[in-house]
Design an enzyme around this catalytic site. Structure first.
Site, mmCIF file in Angstrom:
data_model
loop_
_atom_site.group_PDB
_atom_site.id
_atom_site.type_symbol
_atom_site.label_atom_id
_atom_site.label_comp_id
_atom_site.label_asym_id
_atom_site.label_seq_id
_atom_site.Cartn_x
_atom_site.Cartn_y
_atom_site.Cartn_z
ATOM 1 C CG LEU A 4 -30.364 -8.202 56.779
ATOM 2 C CD1 LEU A 4 -30.713 -6.730 56.610
ATOM 3 C CD2 LEU A 4 -29.390 -8.639 55.702
ATOM 4 C CG HIS A 5 -36.613 -8.839 60.222
ATOM 5 N ND1 HIS A 5 -36.849 -9.605 61.329
ATOM 6 C CD2 HIS A 5 -37.739 -8.853 59.496
ATOM 7 C CE1 HIS A 5 -38.087 -10.058 61.285
ATOM 8 N NE2 HIS A 5 -38.645 -9.608 60.172
ATOM 9 C CG LEU A 6 -34.567 -11.385 53.530
ATOM 10 C CD1 LEU A 6 -34.412 -10.086 52.754
ATOM 11 C CD2 LEU A 6 -33.521 -12.391 53.056
ATOM 12 C CG HIS A 7 -40.474 -9.946 56.118
ATOM 13 N ND1 HIS A 7 -41.458 -10.634 56.779
ATOM 14 C CD2 HIS A 7 -39.929 -9.100 57.027
ATOM 15 C CE1 HIS A 7 -41.519 -10.224 58.029
ATOM 16 N NE2 HIS A 7 -40.599 -9.299 58.204
#
Length: 102
Positions: A4-7
Site C-alpha cells: 500500500l503506497h500512501l502520500h
C-alpha cells in the site's frame, strides 16, 4: 503481497516536482484516494480497489481550489499563485473519521 503506497500532500501544491498533467492529476482527481476509504476496503474486502487511472490521469488540468481549467502546467501554476478561492470542500471534510476534532 502488494504494498500500500500512501502520500500525505500539502494543499498549496507549490512544488517543482509537479511537472506534468499526469503528476498533477494523480493528486487532484479521484485517482488520489482518501486513506479512510482504502482502510475500509482493505478491512472489508482484503484489498483496496484501483481506479481507472488512464482516464483520470489524462483529464484536463483544473485548479484544486476554484476548479478553473488551464491548458498546461505553467499556466496552472501561475493561476494557483494568485487564486484566492477557498480550499475545495473535500479537503476540509472530517465526516469519514470519528477522531476528527474540527
Amino acid at each position: 503481497m502488494r504494498q500500500l503506497h500512501l502520500h500525505v500532500v500539502s494543499q498549496d501544491f507549490d512544488s517543482t516536482h509537479l511537472k506534468n498533467k499526469k503528476q498533477w492529476n494523480s493528486f487532484n482527481t479521484a485517482f488520489f484516494r482518501d486513506s479512510m476509504d482504502a482502510v475500509e476496503e482493505v478491512t472489508s474486502d482484503g484489498k483496496a480497489k484501483l481506479k481507472d487511472d488512464d482516464r483520470l490521469l489524462s483529464m484536463e488540468l483544473r485548479c484544486h481550489r476554484c476548479r478553473s481549467t488551464h491548458p498546461n502546467i505553467p499556466r496552472l501554476k501561475s493561476h494557483i499563485t494568485n487564486c484566492r478561492a477557498p480550499p475545495a470542500p473535500k479537503w476540509l471534510s472530517c465526516s469519514r473519521t470519528k477522531q476528527c476534532k474540527h
